[in-house]
Structure formats: structure tokens, C-alpha cells
Design a protein around this motif. Structure first.
Motif, short mmCIF file in Angstrom:
data_model
loop_
_atom_site.label_atom_id
_atom_site.label_comp_id
_atom_site.label_asym_id
_atom_site.label_seq_id
_atom_site.Cartn_x
_atom_site.Cartn_y
_atom_site.Cartn_z
N ASP A 2 0.83 -1.20 0.00
CA ASP A 2 0.00 0.00 0.00
C ASP A 2 0.86 1.26 0.00
O ASP A 2 1.91 1.32 0.66
CB ASP A 2 -0.90 0.02 1.24
CG ASP A 2 -1.91 -1.11 1.18
OD1 ASP A 2 -2.16 -1.61 0.07
OD2 ASP A 2 -2.41 -1.49 2.26
N THR A 3 0.39 2.22 -0.73
CA THR A 3 1.08 3.51 -0.75
C THR A 3 0.68 4.31 0.48
O THR A 3 -0.32 4.02 1.13
CB THR A 3 0.69 4.28 -2.02
OG1 THR A 3 -0.72 4.55 -1.97
CG2 THR A 3 1.02 3.47 -3.27
N PRO A 4 1.46 5.35 0.83
CA PRO A 4 1.09 6.19 1.99
C PRO A 4 -0.31 6.79 1.85
O PRO A 4 -1.04 6.91 2.84
CB PRO A 4 2.17 7.26 2.01
CG PRO A 4 3.35 6.61 1.36
CD PRO A 4 2.80 5.71 0.29
N GLU A 6 -2.89 5.49 0.26
CA GLU A 6 -3.90 4.46 0.52
C GLU A 6 -3.99 4.15 2.01
O GLU A 6 -5.08 3.92 2.54
CB GLU A 6 -3.55 3.19 -0.26
CG GLU A 6 -3.69 3.35 -1.78
CD GLU A 6 -3.24 2.11 -2.52
OE1 GLU A 6 -2.53 1.28 -1.90
OE2 GLU A 6 -3.58 1.96 -3.70
N SER A 7 -2.85 4.11 2.67
CA SER A 7 -2.86 3.86 4.12
C SER A 7 -3.61 4.95 4.87
O SER A 7 -4.39 4.69 5.80
CB SER A 7 -1.43 3.76 4.65
OG SER A 7 -0.74 2.68 4.03
N ALA A 8 -3.38 6.20 4.47
CA ALA A 8 -4.08 7.31 5.12
C ALA A 8 -5.58 7.24 4.88
O ALA A 8 -6.39 7.52 5.78
CB ALA A 8 -3.53 8.65 4.61
N SER A 9 -5.96 6.84 3.67
CA SER A 9 -7.38 6.72 3.35
C SER A 9 -8.04 5.62 4.20
O SER A 9 -9.16 5.79 4.69
CB SER A 9 -7.56 6.42 1.86
OG SER A 9 -8.91 6.24 1.54
N LEU A 10 -7.35 4.47 4.34
CA LEU A 10 -7.90 3.40 5.16
C LEU A 10 -8.04 3.82 6.62
O LEU A 10 -9.04 3.52 7.28
CB LEU A 10 -7.00 2.17 5.06
CG LEU A 10 -7.04 1.40 3.73
CD1 LEU A 10 -6.00 0.30 3.72
CD2 LEU A 10 -8.44 0.83 3.51
N LYS A 11 -7.02 4.52 7.13
CA LYS A 11 -7.10 4.99 8.51
C LYS A 11 -8.28 5.93 8.69
O LYS A 11 -8.98 5.89 9.71
CB LYS A 11 -5.80 5.68 8.91
CG LYS A 11 -4.63 4.74 9.08
CD LYS A 11 -3.39 5.50 9.52
CE LYS A 11 -2.20 4.56 9.70
NZ LYS A 11 -0.98 5.31 10.12
N TYR A 14 -11.46 3.86 8.77
CA TYR A 14 -11.60 3.16 10.04
C TYR A 14 -11.99 4.12 11.17
O TYR A 14 -12.80 3.81 12.05
CB TYR A 14 -10.30 2.45 10.41
CG TYR A 14 -10.03 1.22 9.57
CD1 TYR A 14 -11.08 0.39 9.17
CD2 TYR A 14 -8.73 0.87 9.18
CE1 TYR A 14 -10.85 -0.73 8.40
CE2 TYR A 14 -8.49 -0.26 8.40
CZ TYR A 14 -9.55 -1.06 8.02
OH TYR A 14 -9.33 -2.16 7.26
#
Length: 216
Positions: A2-4, A6-11, A14
């Protein structure tokens, strides 16, 4: 991987989901707390009525039952007198039980309706009800307030009265249901604010106030 971004979007997703779940949990917790408080008071009333009925049954039915035991233990020579005594005893026992049940029903009705004359006496004496106190507190402050803030303010102003947080929360929810208060959610907290109502509707609403929404 995952790109940064995408990770921020998932966080973010959540976090939003957790916030929504917490709000639902808080609302359900408050609703159940109000219902539990009302059920506890109703259970206490039922237990008092049950103790009274058991005492009356023991007083009215115990003597008749004891007489039946004594008469039933007397033997006769077979001429039918013992049977007649048993029939008479059973009849007396039934009458005593009917009388106890009728008296218990009248007593139970008096207990269930006894709170209304008390509320009338409170009103005649000029003592404000909990609904009036809560509504006045919201009106005086103007800005949204939590149930804990209202409880603290009333407890400090009226230390001689036992004001429970669960009862205050139930009163606030009742005001919201009757259109006399607004319910506002801010993150995980719930706040209430007053709604302007005319004196006639306030008096009519207080006339139908349940016993659960009053301070002891």
C-alpha cells in the motif's frame, strides 16, 4: 504494498467507522439506562405490593387453613358429621381467600394510583417538579448542556433533594419526546437545549408527568 495515500485513506475510513459505532453505542447506553431506572422503580413497587398481599393472605387465610386442619383431624363414627364439617370448613376457607384477594386488589389499586394525589399536593405547596427544574435550567443557560451538568447544577442548588443522574437523563429524554427540548450529539457526547413553549402546554405536560421523572 500500500502507498502512503492508501494507508491514510484506510485509517480515515476506520476512524469514521469507529466514531459512528461509538455514537450508536452511547445512544443505546443512555436509552437502556433510562429504561433500567424506570424498571427498577416499578420492580420496587411490585415487591412492596407482593409483601403486603402475602401478609394479608397469611392473616386472613392462615386462621381458616388452621381450622381446616384441626377439624379434618377429628374422626367420627361414620355418621356423616365429619364430612359435613369438612365441607363447611372448605367453604369458609374459600370465602376467606376471596376476601383476601379482593382486599389485596383494592390495596394494589390504591398503591398504583397513590402517587397522583401526592403530585397534586406538591403542586399546591408550590414545590417545583423535576421536569420544571430541568426545563428551567436549560432555559436559563441557553447553551446546550449535558445530563451530568444539569444534575450537578440542580444538586448544588437543591442539596436537600436527592436528584439522580439517571432520572435527570430520563426527564431530558421525555422533554425531547414532547418537543420541549432539543437533543444534540457532539462526537461521543449528548447535549440538550431548551425549546420555547407556552405556559398552557407546559401546565398540560406537567399534569401528565409520570412518577419516574420526579426527584425523591
Amino acid at each position: 504494498m500500500d502507498t502512503p495515500a492508501e494507508s491514510a485513506s484506510l485509517k480515515s475510513q476506520y476512524a469514521a467507522q469507529v466514531t459512528a459505532d461509538l455514537e450508536r453505542n452511547s445512544a443505546e447506553h443512555e436509552r437502556l439506562s433510562s429504561e433500567i431506572a424506570a424498571l427498577r422503580e416499578r420492580l420496587a413497587m411490585l415487591e412492596n405490593n407482593r409483601a403486603l398481599l402475602l401478609s394479608m393472605r397469611q392473616t386472613l387465610g392462615g386462621d381458616a387453613a388452621g381450622g381446616a386442619t384441626e377439624n379434618g383431624g377429628v374422626s367420627s363414627s361414620g355418621d356423616g358429621s365429619s364430612a359435613r364439617r369438612e365441607v363447611a370448613t372448605l367453604s369458609a376457607t374459600r370465602k376467606a381467600r376471596k376476601k383476601a384477594d379482593a382486599a389485596g386488589g383494592k390495596r394494589k389499586g390504591a398503591d398504583s394510583g397513590g402517587s397522583r394525589p401526592r403530585r397534586q399536593r406538591v403542586r399546591e405547596a408550590g414545590v417545583p417538579t423535576l421536569r420544571e427544574l430541568v426545563r428551567d435550567d436549560l432555559a436559563q443557560h441557553g447553551e446546550p448542556r449535558s445530563a451530568a451538568e444539569v444534575t450537578g447544577a440542580l444538586s448544588q442548588a437543591l442539596p436537600e433533594r436527592e436528584i439522580k443522574p439517571t432520572v435527570v437523563r430520563g426527564t431530558l429524554e421525555s422533554l425531547v419526546a414532547k418537543g420541549q427540548a432539543h437533543r444534540i450529539k457532539q462526537k461521543r457526547s449528548v447535549f440538550y437545549s431548551a425549546v420555547a413553549t407556552d405556559a398552557a402546554s407546559d401546565a398540560a405536560s406537567d399534569a401528565g408527568e409520570p412518577g419516574e421523572a420526579r426527584a425523591s
